[in-house]
Motif scaffolding. Sequence first.
Motif, short mmCIF file in Angstrom:
data_model
loop_
_atom_site.label_atom_id
_atom_site.label_comp_id
_atom_site.label_asym_id
_atom_site.label_seq_id
_atom_site.Cartn_x
_atom_site.Cartn_y
_atom_site.Cartn_z
N TYR A 159 75.59 41.47 29.66
CA TYR A 159 75.53 39.82 30.05
C TYR A 159 75.34 38.95 29.05
O TYR A 159 75.95 37.90 28.54
N LYS A 160 74.58 39.54 27.93
CA LYS A 160 74.28 38.38 26.64
C LYS A 160 75.36 38.17 25.92
O LYS A 160 75.76 37.21 25.22
N PHE A 161 76.51 39.16 25.88
CA PHE A 161 77.49 38.76 25.07
C PHE A 161 78.36 37.87 25.78
O PHE A 161 78.81 36.90 25.12
N HIS A 182 78.37 31.78 35.20
CA HIS A 182 76.94 31.42 34.99
C HIS A 182 76.66 30.53 34.12
O HIS A 182 75.90 29.68 34.22
N GLN A 183 76.87 30.95 32.87
CA GLN A 183 76.52 30.21 31.55
C GLN A 183 77.24 28.77 31.59
O GLN A 183 76.64 27.71 31.38
N ARG A 230 81.49 36.96 35.65
CA ARG A 230 80.37 36.23 36.24
C ARG A 230 79.24 35.71 35.37
O ARG A 230 78.79 34.65 35.67
N ALA A 231 79.03 36.38 34.29
CA ALA A 231 78.01 35.95 33.34
C ALA A 231 78.46 34.70 32.69
O ALA A 231 77.58 33.86 32.49
N ARG A 274 75.71 26.29 34.01
CA ARG A 274 74.32 25.98 33.53
C ARG A 274 74.53 24.69 32.60
O ARG A 274 73.49 23.98 32.34
N MET A 275 75.75 24.57 32.03
CA MET A 275 75.61 23.76 30.78
C MET A 275 76.26 22.34 31.18
O MET A 275 77.60 22.17 31.52
N THR A 280 72.32 44.00 31.75
CA THR A 280 71.60 43.10 31.05
C THR A 280 72.06 42.95 29.65
O THR A 280 72.32 41.70 28.88
N TRP A 281 72.32 44.09 28.95
CA TRP A 281 72.74 44.11 27.69
C TRP A 281 74.02 43.52 27.36
O TRP A 281 74.40 42.65 26.57
N ILE A 327 77.46 35.46 27.86
CA ILE A 327 76.72 34.17 27.64
C ILE A 327 76.63 33.79 26.42
O ILE A 327 76.98 32.27 26.19
N LEU A 328 76.67 34.28 25.32
CA LEU A 328 76.70 33.98 23.93
C LEU A 328 78.31 33.34 24.02
O LEU A 328 78.18 32.13 23.26
N ARG A 334 80.68 24.77 24.04
CA ARG A 334 80.34 23.71 22.73
C ARG A 334 81.35 23.33 21.82
O ARG A 334 81.55 22.24 21.28
#
Lengths: 228, 95
Positions: free
Chosen positions: A110-112, A61-62, A57-58, A65-66, A107-108, A114-115, A122
């Motif tokens: 999700y950041k992985f 989402h990321q 999911r995360a 956005r790109m 939240t913690w 997203i990274l 990229r």
Amino acid sequence: MAEIEPVVLSPTVAAGEVARGTTWSTASNEEWLNRLTGMDGPVYDEAVGRLHDLMVRAAWHQVMRMSEASGLGPARRDEVVLSAADEATVSVLARLDVFEGRSRFTTWAYKFAILHAGVEVRRAVWSHREVDLHDVADRTKVGDSPEAYAETRDLARAVQRGIAEALTPHQRRVALALLVDEVPIDVLADRLGTTRNALYKTLHDARKRLRAALAEAGYLPDPRRSNK
Amino acid sequence: MTEPTDLTPGAVRRLIAVTDPWLSCDDCFDFLDTVVEDVVARGATMDPRFVVHLNACSVCSEEAASLATLIAPEHGLDPVQAQRALELALATGSQ
């Protein structure tokens, strides 16, 4: 605790979630940790499955956005999402012992995702592009108005001189690639065999030298004076 | 040989951005969840080191914005409101 809104996933990605019958009601931090650090078995497997769904999911989402991800096409985007989610799941499971509960577990985690998703996008977008490392700041780009150019022309020329005279060759190439050519930092880190952290430190040092040179030449306030 | 042309105003801004007080990308990542959740859930102010770092590092900044918009519904906000809360924290912290 509030229920997380579902997001619209691509058919391929969503298929995994539907098969699992996922609902997004959130467990407490303790419940997550208890399930993910417990013995192998159905409870653990279910928790890892749910964690992976969150990572999908995360990551989705990321990726959505790109703007640069749109050129990858839907199949490649799905691959990127699933690959990033896999990597993020492994990263989270490997770092459970450092989770201190300062935020929600989700939240913690999700950041992985997203990274990893950002890095994967990229990397995919730049996979067939050369990264030129220049020594001279003499490039022009569209997007800024003629008035804006005129206002900053003197400063821009002083910056060019500062780049040429105050920076080391390595600082010069890194600063020009990241800040003028706008090569993504993790792409450049890949190409140079280094890390985002190391490149950001190089930039930090280069910016300090450049600002000092500009202050000395009277283009920026001297920090030694403004601190007094 | 062609005459060198000026850097764009955007490039000049990026080149001379202040990056003190120092925060590394790794440190930023370690605390990103706490900082973003505090802003989105409680409208908290942001530590100056994060303000400086997120204003100077476009990739970390994008990750922060992405996380804020992702967790927004859990805290009763829509993604636009969460994005604005983050922007406000960055703007307030840089004054």
